[in-house]
Motif scaffolding. Structure first.
Motif, PDB file in Angstrom:
ATOM      1  N   ILE A   1       0.837  -1.204   0.000  1.00  0.00           N
ATOM      2  CA  ILE A   1       0.000   0.000   0.000  1.00  0.00           C
ATOM      3  C   ILE A   1       0.873   1.256   0.000  1.00  0.00           C
ATOM      4  CG2 ILE A   1      -1.603   1.378   1.391  1.00  0.00           C
ATOM      5  CD1 ILE A   1      -2.884  -1.225   2.344  1.00  0.00           C
ATOM      6  N   TYR A   2       1.889   1.253   0.854  1.00  0.00           N
ATOM      7  CA  TYR A   2       2.713   2.458   0.988  1.00  0.00           C
ATOM      8  C   TYR A   2       3.429   2.799  -0.323  1.00  0.00           C
ATOM      9  CZ  TYR A   2       2.320   0.809   5.857  1.00  0.00           C
ATOM     10  OH  TYR A   2       1.864   0.312   7.055  1.00  0.00           O
ATOM     11  N   GLY A   3       3.779   1.787  -1.115  1.00  0.00           N
ATOM     12  CA  GLY A   3       4.456   2.058  -2.380  1.00  0.00           C
ATOM     13  C   GLY A   3       3.606   2.916  -3.294  1.00  0.00           C
ATOM     14  N   GLU A   4       2.311   2.612  -3.372  1.00  0.00           N
ATOM     15  CA  GLU A   4       1.439   3.435  -4.212  1.00  0.00           C
ATOM     16  C   GLU A   4       1.262   4.822  -3.614  1.00  0.00           C
ATOM     17  OE1 GLU A   4      -2.845   3.457  -6.574  1.00  0.00           O
ATOM     18  OE2 GLU A   4      -2.242   1.652  -5.456  1.00  0.00           O
ATOM     19  N   MET A   5       1.123   4.897  -2.297  1.00  0.00           N
ATOM     20  CA  MET A   5       0.972   6.202  -1.657  1.00  0.00           C
ATOM     21  C   MET A   5       2.222   7.059  -1.849  1.00  0.00           C
ATOM     22  SD  MET A   5      -0.888   5.078   1.934  1.00  0.00           S
ATOM     23  CE  MET A   5      -1.266   6.767   2.433  1.00  0.00           C
ATOM     24  N   LEU A   6       3.380   6.452  -1.662  1.00  0.00           N
ATOM     25  CA  LEU A   6       4.642   7.187  -1.797  1.00  0.00           C
ATOM     26  C   LEU A   6       4.782   7.791  -3.182  1.00  0.00           C
ATOM     27  CD1 LEU A   6       7.592   7.877  -0.805  1.00  0.00           C
ATOM     28  CD2 LEU A   6       8.263   5.678  -1.811  1.00  0.00           C
ATOM     29  N   PHE A   7       4.587   6.983  -4.218  1.00  0.00           N
ATOM     30  CA  PHE A   7       4.862   7.489  -5.561  1.00  0.00           C
ATOM     31  C   PHE A   7       3.743   8.377  -6.093  1.00  0.00           C
ATOM     32  CE2 PHE A   7       8.145   4.247  -5.337  1.00  0.00           C
ATOM     33  CZ  PHE A   7       9.225   4.998  -5.790  1.00  0.00           C
ATOM     34  N   ALA A   8       2.511   8.191  -5.646  1.00  0.00           N
ATOM     35  CA  ALA A   8       1.472   9.163  -5.994  1.00  0.00           C
ATOM     36  C   ALA A   8       1.832  10.532  -5.430  1.00  0.00           C
ATOM     37  CB  ALA A   8       0.120   8.696  -5.461  1.00  0.00           C
ATOM     38  N   ALA A   9       2.320  10.538  -4.180  1.00  0.00           N
ATOM     39  CA  ALA A   9       2.700  11.809  -3.554  1.00  0.00           C
ATOM     40  C   ALA A   9       3.927  12.417  -4.219  1.00  0.00           C
ATOM     41  CB  ALA A   9       2.964  11.579  -2.061  1.00  0.00           C
ATOM     42  N   ILE A  10       4.906  11.580  -4.590  1.00  0.00           N
ATOM     43  CA  ILE A  10       6.103  12.109  -5.265  1.00  0.00           C
ATOM     44  C   ILE A  10       5.734  12.734  -6.603  1.00  0.00           C
ATOM     45  CG2 ILE A  10       8.273  11.469  -6.389  1.00  0.00           C
ATOM     46  CD1 ILE A  10       8.665   9.366  -4.213  1.00  0.00           C
ATOM     47  N   ILE A  11       4.863  12.053  -7.360  1.00  0.00           N
ATOM     48  CA  ILE A  11       4.447  12.604  -8.659  1.00  0.00           C
ATOM     49  C   ILE A  11       3.714  13.924  -8.459  1.00  0.00           C
ATOM     50  CG2 ILE A  11       2.975  12.230 -10.674  1.00  0.00           C
ATOM     51  CD1 ILE A  11       3.591   9.175 -10.280  1.00  0.00           C
ATOM     52  N   ALA A  12       2.789  13.962  -7.496  1.00  0.00           N
ATOM     53  CA  ALA A  12       2.062  15.202  -7.225  1.00  0.00           C
ATOM     54  C   ALA A  12       3.026  16.317  -6.850  1.00  0.00           C
ATOM     55  CB  ALA A  12       1.051  14.973  -6.105  1.00  0.00           C
ATOM     56  N   ALA A  13       4.038  15.980  -6.055  1.00  0.00           N
ATOM     57  CA  ALA A  13       5.007  16.990  -5.625  1.00  0.00           C
ATOM     58  C   ALA A  13       5.918  17.425  -6.761  1.00  0.00           C
ATOM     59  CB  ALA A  13       5.843  16.436  -4.471  1.00  0.00           C
ATOM     60  N   ALA A  14       6.197  16.522  -7.702  1.00  0.00           N
ATOM     61  CA  ALA A  14       7.133  16.840  -8.792  1.00  0.00           C
ATOM     62  C   ALA A  14       6.639  17.981  -9.672  1.00  0.00           C
ATOM     63  CB  ALA A  14       7.376  15.591  -9.645  1.00  0.00           C
ATOM     64  N   PHE A  15       5.343  18.215  -9.707  1.00  0.00           N
ATOM     65  CA  PHE A  15       4.820  19.307 -10.528  1.00  0.00           C
ATOM     66  C   PHE A  15       5.291  20.670 -10.025  1.00  0.00           C
ATOM     67  CE2 PHE A  15       1.738  15.992 -11.633  1.00  0.00           C
ATOM     68  CZ  PHE A  15       1.636  16.171 -12.998  1.00  0.00           C
ATOM     69  N   THR A  16       5.523  20.802  -8.719  1.00  0.00           N
ATOM     70  CA  THR A  16       5.822  22.112  -8.151  1.00  0.00           C
ATOM     71  C   THR A  16       7.130  22.155  -7.370  1.00  0.00           C
ATOM     72  OG1 THR A  16       4.570  21.595  -6.140  1.00  0.00           O
ATOM     73  CG2 THR A  16       3.363  22.631  -7.934  1.00  0.00           C
TER      74      THR A  16
END
Length: 469
Positions: free
Chosen positions: A294-309
């Motif tokens: 579960i954490y793997g999906e949460m981690l990379f969703a958050a990283i992608i969201a953060a990468a925009f800004t």
């Protein structure tokens, strides 16, 4: 005499394999399994005895001295995460955001095709293949053939279309589960909106792709859910506790990478909103995975969201870490990878550390592959080609890792900064197993994801429209 199987469709050999996998996985998760391996050996051929071992493995407890805290529930996860921004400063025009979402999807699809011919191969094996054709270090899509002892061998025999020769035959990305899921979760957000449930995820799966396009935990959840919703009650409501039992019955490999590869659309639709992206990822991952799966999906969703800004790729990674439990194995492994990079500043040396510590997990594991992605993101230093090729040269689940790395570097750079040598062979086209959705235009699907990000992201921030000059 062999005992009667538990079910006509569940024989002793199948149960033994399932129990062996469960013992291996739960051992890595810290459960006390004393004596169960010996019992499994003694139970060989006896389905009822094997079933008893399997049930005892599921009932095992984690000792109090276990150093990690790894819950499955969202509120429990949030209670154990470190402090983080949750919402990041947002200064993107609509044209900039659209370009970045396009770059993220383009990067993911390029990564799938780049990594597909050597999926599951080791770092040493990939190096040997590339050296045999004069292509090391990797700087383009894989050739169809490589040589060993004077004999011609094939890279990814089932993936001809993902090689240089295949791309010349048909300029498009072939269908792949890593591509299916980003499109599927775009449809999920379009259909159900930001408040979708885990049950919505399951029902959308049943109506949106064939069972044979799912593997491991995804296949288990798919088939269990299909059985449970049979007899004319296809859309009956399912409470979360019941759903968990249904989708995790006779389950295996629940910390594999299958949830992690489903993260991307949630990051695209929540630019600069890592907490929201991680929450959506949790709702999706809870259908099939546990703990670090579960954490793997949460981690990379958050990283992608953060990468925009984010100001840099490392900042995006560090923001992602604030959305998962601070004392979980995945967070420790990623922090170690960051520290090894600071110490060694060489991707090969860092990979040797990763392999030494985390190749105890299978080639499709969440934790080891997450470290590979982070190593490549740091070593890539903001360069698209360097990031992508270093990801693949480390081996393991190469199409998954390169796809995720592509989403992150693509979101940070934008499509306008993706070199044409990588994008042109795909001709803005990908295929999918989702009925009614293929062949697809990469830019058109990116436009759909951009619309979600603009709608959800800006509505959550109450931002005014910003004109592009």
């Amino acid at each position: 005499m062999m005992a009667t199987p538990v079910s006509p469709l569940v024989d002793a050999a199948w149960l033994e394999g399932l129990a062996r996998l469960e013992l291996a996985n739960r051992s890595l998760q810290g459960f006390d399994l004393a004596g169960l391996s010996e019992r499994l050996v003694a139970a060989k051929g006896d389905a009822d005895a094997i079933w008893a071992v399997y049930q005892d493995a599921l009932a095992a407890a984690i000792p109090a001295e276990y150093p990690f805290a790894e819950p499955n529930g969202l509120e429990e996860i949030r209670a154990l995460r470190p402090s983080g921004p949750r919402v990041m400063d947002y200064d993107l025009s609509d044209l900039q955001l659209e370009d970045k979402v396009h770059g993220a999807l383009l990067g993911r699809i390029i990564g799938v095709i780049l990594g597909r011919p050597v999926e599951g191969a080791t770092e040493a094996d990939i190096r040997r293949r590339l050296e045999s054709t004069g292509d090391y270090p990797l700087a383009g899509y894989f050739p169809r053939y490589w040589t060993e002892n004077g004999e011609r061998r094939e890279n990814g025999a089932a993936s001809l279309r993902s090689t240089r020769e295949g791309l010349r035959m048909r300029a498009a990305a072939e269908a792949d589960d890593d591509i299916n899921y980003v499109l599927l979760n775009t449809k999920l957000l379009e259909k159900y909106g930001p408040n979708f449930s885990t049950t919505d995820v399951g029902y959308l799966w049943l109506e949106s792709f064939p069972a044979n396009w799912s593997w491991g935990p995804e296949r288990t959840a798919y088939l269990n859910l299909a059985r449970f919703t049979d007899y004319g009650e296809r859309w009956r409501p399912i409470d979360f506790d019941t759903l968990w039992k249904v989708t995790h019955y006779l389950h295996e490999s629940s910390e594999l990478i299958g949830a992690q590869i489903r993260a991307d659309a949630f990051g695209y639709a929540a630019p600069g909103l890592p907490e929201l992206a991680a929450e959506w990822a949790w709702r999706d991952a809870a259908l099939t995975h546990v703990k670090n799966g579960i954490y793997g999906e949460m981690l990379f969703a958050a990283i992608i969201a953060a990468a925009f800004t984010a100001r840099g790729i490392r900042e995006a990674v560090e923001v992602g870490l604030t959305e998962i439990p601070e004392r979980c194995r995945l967070a420790e492994a990623v922090r170690n990878t960051l520290a090894w990079w600071d110490e060694l500043a060489d991707w090969r040396a860092v990979y040797e550390r990763i392999a030494e510590h985390y190749n105890v997990y299978t080639p499709g594991g969440t934790i080891n592959n997450a470290c590979i992605i982070v190593n490549a993101l740091l070593a890539g230093q903001g360069d698209f080609e360097r990031t992508m090729t270093i990801t693949v040269m480390q081996g393991q689940d190469t199409d998954c890792t390169a796809a995720t790395a592509g989403s992150i570097i693509g979101a940070w750079l934008g499509a306008s900064s993706v070199p044409e040598k990588w994008s042109a062979p795909l001709a803005d086209t990908f295929y999918t197993a989702i009925p009614g959705e293929g062949p697809c235009s990469i830019s058109a699907v990116a436009g759909r994801a951009y619309a979600l990000g603009r709608t959800f992201g800006k509505s959550r921030r109450n931002l005014p429209f910003k004109w592009d000059m």
